[in-house]
Structures are given as C-alpha cells and as structure tokens.
Design a protein around this motif. Structure first.
Motif, PDB file in Angstrom:
ATOM      1  N   HIS A 130     -19.855 -50.251  22.459  1.00 44.17           N
ATOM      2  CA  HIS A 130     -19.017 -51.307  21.909  1.00 44.17           C
ATOM      3  C   HIS A 130     -19.122 -51.382  20.387  1.00 44.17           C
ATOM      4  CE1 HIS A 130     -18.266 -53.865  25.743  1.00 44.17           C
ATOM      5  NE2 HIS A 130     -18.583 -52.619  26.094  1.00 44.17           N
ATOM      6  N   GLY A 131     -20.259 -50.970  19.842  1.00 41.13           N
ATOM      7  CA  GLY A 131     -20.483 -51.031  18.406  1.00 41.13           C
ATOM      8  C   GLY A 131     -20.357 -49.673  17.743  1.00 41.13           C
ATOM      9  N   ASN A 132     -21.304 -49.374  16.847  1.00 41.50           N
ATOM     10  CA  ASN A 132     -21.306 -48.126  16.088  1.00 41.50           C
ATOM     11  C   ASN A 132     -22.311 -47.138  16.662  1.00 41.50           C
ATOM     12  OD1 ASN A 132     -19.581 -49.496  14.232  1.00 41.50           O
ATOM     13  ND2 ASN A 132     -21.381 -50.323  13.175  1.00 41.50           N
ATOM     14  N   ILE A 133     -22.171 -45.871  16.275  1.00 42.78           N
ATOM     15  CA  ILE A 133     -23.153 -44.848  16.636  1.00 42.78           C
ATOM     16  C   ILE A 133     -23.643 -44.143  15.376  1.00 42.78           C
ATOM     17  CG2 ILE A 133     -22.228 -44.465  18.955  1.00 42.78           C
ATOM     18  CD1 ILE A 133     -20.862 -41.932  17.882  1.00 42.78           C
ATOM     19  N   GLY A 134     -24.834 -43.571  15.455  1.00 42.14           N
ATOM     20  CA  GLY A 134     -25.438 -42.916  14.309  1.00 42.14           C
ATOM     21  C   GLY A 134     -25.072 -41.451  14.190  1.00 42.14           C
ATOM     22  N   HIS A 135     -25.790 -40.769  13.307  1.00 46.68           N
ATOM     23  CA  HIS A 135     -25.462 -39.380  12.988  1.00 46.68           C
ATOM     24  C   HIS A 135     -25.809 -38.423  14.135  1.00 46.68           C
ATOM     25  CE1 HIS A 135     -29.758 -39.615  11.779  1.00 46.68           C
ATOM     26  NE2 HIS A 135     -29.796 -38.368  12.191  1.00 46.68           N
ATOM     27  N   ASP A 151     -17.738 -47.497  14.444  1.00 43.37           N
ATOM     28  CA  ASP A 151     -17.741 -46.325  13.567  1.00 43.37           C
ATOM     29  C   ASP A 151     -18.752 -45.291  14.036  1.00 43.37           C
ATOM     30  OD1 ASP A 151     -15.943 -47.767  11.973  1.00 43.37           O
ATOM     31  OD2 ASP A 151     -17.563 -48.620  10.755  1.00 43.37           O
ATOM     32  N   ALA A 152     -18.565 -44.053  13.568  1.00 42.33           N
ATOM     33  CA  ALA A 152     -19.495 -42.959  13.875  1.00 42.33           C
ATOM     34  C   ALA A 152     -20.097 -42.435  12.577  1.00 42.33           C
ATOM     35  CB  ALA A 152     -18.772 -41.834  14.609  1.00 42.33           C
ATOM     36  N   GLY A 153     -21.370 -42.032  12.642  1.00 38.48           N
ATOM     37  CA  GLY A 153     -22.070 -41.516  11.475  1.00 38.48           C
ATOM     38  C   GLY A 153     -21.754 -40.062  11.199  1.00 38.48           C
ATOM     39  N   ASP A 154     -22.599 -39.449  10.367  1.00 35.80           N
ATOM     40  CA  ASP A 154     -22.405 -38.058   9.953  1.00 35.80           C
ATOM     41  C   ASP A 154     -22.468 -37.081  11.127  1.00 35.80           C
ATOM     42  OD1 ASP A 154     -21.947 -37.891   7.135  1.00 35.80           O
ATOM     43  OD2 ASP A 154     -24.011 -38.554   6.815  1.00 35.80           O
ATOM     44  N   ALA A 155     -21.752 -35.964  10.970  1.00 37.44           N
ATOM     45  CA  ALA A 155     -21.857 -34.790  11.845  1.00 37.44           C
ATOM     46  C   ALA A 155     -21.543 -35.107  13.303  1.00 37.44           C
ATOM     47  CB  ALA A 155     -23.229 -34.140  11.720  1.00 37.44           C
ATOM     48  N   LEU A 156     -20.518 -35.914  13.534  1.00 33.25           N
ATOM     49  CA  LEU A 156     -20.100 -36.198  14.899  1.00 33.25           C
ATOM     50  C   LEU A 156     -19.680 -34.905  15.588  1.00 33.25           C
ATOM     51  CD1 LEU A 156     -19.243 -38.301  17.111  1.00 33.25           C
ATOM     52  CD2 LEU A 156     -16.959 -38.208  16.089  1.00 33.25           C
ATOM     53  N   GLY A 157     -20.182 -34.701  16.806  1.00 32.22           N
ATOM     54  CA  GLY A 157     -19.745 -33.567  17.616  1.00 32.22           C
ATOM     55  C   GLY A 157     -20.146 -32.211  17.088  1.00 32.22           C
ATOM     56  N   ASP A 158     -21.234 -32.144  16.345  1.00 32.39           N
ATOM     57  CA  ASP A 158     -21.664 -30.851  15.807  1.00 32.39           C
ATOM     58  C   ASP A 158     -21.906 -29.854  16.940  1.00 32.39           C
ATOM     59  OD1 ASP A 158     -22.814 -29.654  13.069  1.00 32.39           O
ATOM     60  OD2 ASP A 158     -24.066 -28.942  14.723  1.00 32.39           O
ATOM     61  N   SER A 159     -21.352 -28.655  16.805  1.00 30.04           N
ATOM     62  CA  SER A 159     -21.514 -27.582  17.803  1.00 30.04           C
ATOM     63  C   SER A 159     -21.035 -28.016  19.179  1.00 30.04           C
ATOM     64  CB  SER A 159     -22.974 -27.116  17.856  1.00 30.04           C
ATOM     65  OG  SER A 159     -23.412 -26.675  16.592  1.00 30.04           O
ATOM     66  N   VAL A 167     -13.018 -42.284  19.076  1.00 30.17           N
ATOM     67  CA  VAL A 167     -13.597 -43.237  18.126  1.00 30.17           C
ATOM     68  C   VAL A 167     -12.497 -44.137  17.595  1.00 30.17           C
ATOM     69  CG1 VAL A 167     -14.924 -43.544  16.003  1.00 30.17           C
ATOM     70  CG2 VAL A 167     -15.366 -41.559  17.468  1.00 30.17           C
ATOM     71  N   ARG A 168     -12.710 -45.426  17.679  1.00 27.98           N
ATOM     72  CA  ARG A 168     -11.715 -46.400  17.212  1.00 27.98           C
ATOM     73  C   ARG A 168     -11.854 -46.658  15.712  1.00 27.98           C
ATOM     74  NH1 ARG A 168     -11.928 -52.403  17.615  1.00 27.98           N
ATOM     75  NH2 ARG A 168      -9.802 -53.216  17.494  1.00 27.98           N
ATOM     76  N   GLY A 169     -13.080 -46.610  15.209  1.00 30.93           N
ATOM     77  CA  GLY A 169     -13.324 -46.883  13.799  1.00 30.93           C
ATOM     78  C   GLY A 169     -13.306 -45.624  12.956  1.00 30.93           C
ATOM     79  N   SER A 170     -14.075 -45.641  11.883  1.00 27.01           N
ATOM     80  CA  SER A 170     -14.129 -44.501  10.970  1.00 27.01           C
ATOM     81  C   SER A 170     -15.210 -43.517  11.401  1.00 27.01           C
ATOM     82  CB  SER A 170     -14.393 -44.979   9.541  1.00 27.01           C
ATOM     83  OG  SER A 170     -15.677 -45.584   9.458  1.00 27.01           O
ATOM     84  N   VAL A 171     -15.038 -42.274  10.989  1.00 25.40           N
ATOM     85  CA  VAL A 171     -16.035 -41.225  11.218  1.00 25.40           C
ATOM     86  C   VAL A 171     -16.506 -40.740   9.860  1.00 25.40           C
ATOM     87  CG1 VAL A 171     -16.451 -38.932  12.166  1.00 25.40           C
ATOM     88  CG2 VAL A 171     -14.983 -40.539  13.404  1.00 25.40           C
ATOM     89  N   LYS A 172     -17.801 -40.845   9.605  1.00 27.63           N
ATOM     90  CA  LYS A 172     -18.312 -40.484   8.276  1.00 27.63           C
ATOM     91  C   LYS A 172     -18.093 -39.000   7.986  1.00 27.63           C
ATOM     92  CE  LYS A 172     -22.112 -41.398   5.136  1.00 27.63           C
ATOM     93  NZ  LYS A 172     -23.456 -42.009   4.980  1.00 27.63           N
ATOM     94  N   SER A 173     -18.384 -38.156   8.970  1.00 26.67           N
ATOM     95  CA  SER A 173     -18.076 -36.731   8.841  1.00 26.67           C
ATOM     96  C   SER A 173     -18.130 -36.087  10.209  1.00 26.67           C
ATOM     97  CB  SER A 173     -19.047 -36.024   7.884  1.00 26.67           C
ATOM     98  OG  SER A 173     -20.342 -35.950   8.447  1.00 26.67           O
ATOM     99  N   GLY A 175     -19.081 -32.719  12.547  1.00 21.97           N
ATOM    100  CA  GLY A 175     -20.002 -31.601  12.548  1.00 21.97           C
ATOM    101  C   GLY A 175     -19.282 -30.267  12.663  1.00 21.97           C
ATOM    102  N   ALA A 176     -20.051 -29.204  12.644  1.00 21.46           N
ATOM    103  CA  ALA A 176     -19.504 -27.854  12.751  1.00 21.46           C
ATOM    104  C   ALA A 176     -18.695 -27.703  14.027  1.00 21.46           C
ATOM    105  CB  ALA A 176     -20.633 -26.833  12.714  1.00 21.46           C
ATOM    106  N   ASP A 177     -17.483 -27.207  13.887  1.00 21.95           N
ATOM    107  CA  ASP A 177     -16.592 -26.875  15.000  1.00 21.95           C
ATOM    108  C   ASP A 177     -15.991 -28.090  15.691  1.00 21.95           C
ATOM    109  OD1 ASP A 177     -15.479 -24.462  15.997  1.00 21.95           O
ATOM    110  OD2 ASP A 177     -16.470 -24.772  17.910  1.00 21.95           O
ATOM    111  N   CYS A 178     -16.138 -29.275  15.115  1.00 21.58           N
ATOM    112  CA  CYS A 178     -15.514 -30.473  15.680  1.00 21.58           C
ATOM    113  C   CYS A 178     -14.298 -30.835  14.833  1.00 21.58           C
ATOM    114  CB  CYS A 178     -16.502 -31.633  15.708  1.00 21.58           C
ATOM    115  SG  CYS A 178     -15.860 -33.134  16.510  1.00 21.58           S
ATOM    116  N   ILE A 179     -13.171 -31.086  15.490  1.00 20.70           N
ATOM    117  CA  ILE A 179     -11.937 -31.404  14.795  1.00 20.70           C
ATOM    118  C   ILE A 179     -11.240 -32.572  15.482  1.00 20.70           C
ATOM    119  CG2 ILE A 179     -11.578 -29.042  13.939  1.00 20.70           C
ATOM    120  CD1 ILE A 179      -9.557 -28.655  16.241  1.00 20.70           C
ATOM    121  N   GLU A 180     -10.346 -33.226  14.734  1.00 23.43           N
ATOM    122  CA  GLU A 180      -9.505 -34.244  15.363  1.00 23.43           C
ATOM    123  C   GLU A 180      -8.431 -33.551  16.187  1.00 23.43           C
ATOM    124  OE1 GLU A 180      -6.562 -38.023  14.329  1.00 23.43           O
ATOM    125  OE2 GLU A 180      -7.870 -37.205  12.752  1.00 23.43           O
TER     126      GLU A 180
END
Length: 228
Positions: A130-135, A151-159, A167-173, A175-180
């Motif tokens: 319901h809230g935010n998640i970290g890197h 919101d989501a922290g850095d390197a969401l979905g790396d590898s 994700v409903r909010g913002s994504v800080k960055s 990760g490798a090979d993750c795209i919208e």
C-alpha cells in the motif's frame, strides 16, 4: 479460538501446534499475543489455519507458509513470508527488507511501506504494497506480480525475468534490463483482481505503470556486457 501468549509460552510450542493440525480439527484459528518482536513466528504452516498476531514481529514471520492466513497487527522484520508457497500473509504496518523473497505462490499484503529488496527472486508470489518500497526490489524476479501503490526506490526490477511490476507512484530508477511496458487490458484485469484481494478500493488500475524485462540478459551476449 486458542490464544497463545508468547510472554509465557515458548515460541516452539506455538509453531509445533501449527505444524500438528489434524484432519477435521475444529481448532483452525489461533490468536498470538505479546509477540514482542519474536523471530520465526508462525513459520512452516501447511494447513488452512488462521493466525492473528497482536503486535510486531521480528525476522522470518510466516516463512514457508503453505495454505495458512497470517495477519500481523503491527510491523514485521526482515524476510516476512519468505519462500511462501500459498495462502495469505497480511502486515498491517511496515515490513523490513526482502519481504516475500523467493515466494512461489500466495498473496502478501503490506499495508505500510516495505524496505529494500521487496520480492527479491520472487517465483510466483503476488505482493501488494500500500505504501512505498525500497531499492533493488524484485531483483531477479522470475514470475508473479509486485503491485506498489506508492513509490519505488533505486534499481527496480534489476536483472528481471518474467515477474510483472506495477507502480502507481514514481520510480527512482530502473535496474538492468527493466523497462516500462504497455499496460494492456489483461494487465488491468489482473491488477483489479489483486487490488480487490488486497482490500484496495480507493485507486484504479489505470493509475499504474507496468514494468518488465527487456529480455536482453537471459543469456550472456558481449554486446550487452555494459548492462551486467
């Protein structure tokens, strides 16, 4: 309903009772009081029992859950619902790092925030935060769904492999090979189902963005070396 007070009852007795449910038993609901941050509360459940934990817990609560419904009326330390197979785990507060790690099935609902590495190496579990998640959340996520209202922290979905991230909010960055990716009708249908299961009524599936794997890192390719 059996009430187990962890201020006077050893944790081993609680978990033993949950592991020894007999077929046809009428005692399928447990209330746990005074958890006081205990580790490994309600781990290894393999029956359709309901466990209400009245307070916050430490490491690995509801790990390896297979068919149980565990609700923590507080917050949870690292590794909640790790390697869950089926069933439902609900955290009314916040969850620490690697919530739902390696989960193979079932539903994990976190009504507060989740720390880093939420859903790391997920293998079929559905996670709704319901809230935010970290890197580094959903790092190497193989299958299942991670839904984040905040919101989501850095390197969401790396590898990332084939887990689907919303994700409903913002994504800080990313990760490798993750795209919208495109949010298609079948994704909206699945999102609506997950939000309903998680008790979310105030938002619409159309408010989310979908993220997934670009599928460039499945096998080593020298042209993609800089992404590793």
């Amino acid at each position: 309903m059996p009430v187990i007070d962890l201020a006077t009852t050893p944790l081993r007795e609680l978990n033993s009772a949950l592991h020894n449910i007999q077929n046809g038993s009428n005692h399928l609901s447990f209330e746990v009081v005074n958890p006081r941050g205990s580790h490994s509360v309600a781990v290894g459940i393999d029956a359709p029992v309901t466990v209400d934990v009245k307070g916050s817990v430490g490491y690995y609560c509801a790990g390896m859950n297979d068919g149980g419904t565990v609700t923590v009326h507080g917050s949870a330390g690292p590794g909640v619902a790790e390697n869950m197979m089926s069933g439902t785990v609900v955290i009314e507060g916040d969850a620490s790092q690697y919530a739902g790690a390696t989960g193979r099935g079932g539903l994990l609902v976190i009504k507060g925030n989740a720390a880093s590495r939420c859903g790391i190496s997920m293998k079929g579990i559905d996670i709704v935060v319901h809230g935010n998640i970290g890197h580094m959340s959903a790092f190497m996520g193989q299958s299942g769904h991670l839904v984040v209202l905040g919101d989501a922290g850095d390197a969401l979905g790396d590898s990332l492999y084939e887990a689907k991230l919303f994700v409903r909010g913002s994504v800080k960055s990313l990760g490798a090979d993750c795209i919208e990716k495109e949010l298609r009708p079948e994704h909206l249908t699945k999102l609506a189902e997950l939000l309903e299961k998680a008790g979310v009524t105030e938002v619409r599936p159309e408010e989310f963005k979908r993220y997934g794997s670009a599928r460039k890192l499945y096998n080593f390719n020298i042209d993609n070396a800089d992404a590793y």
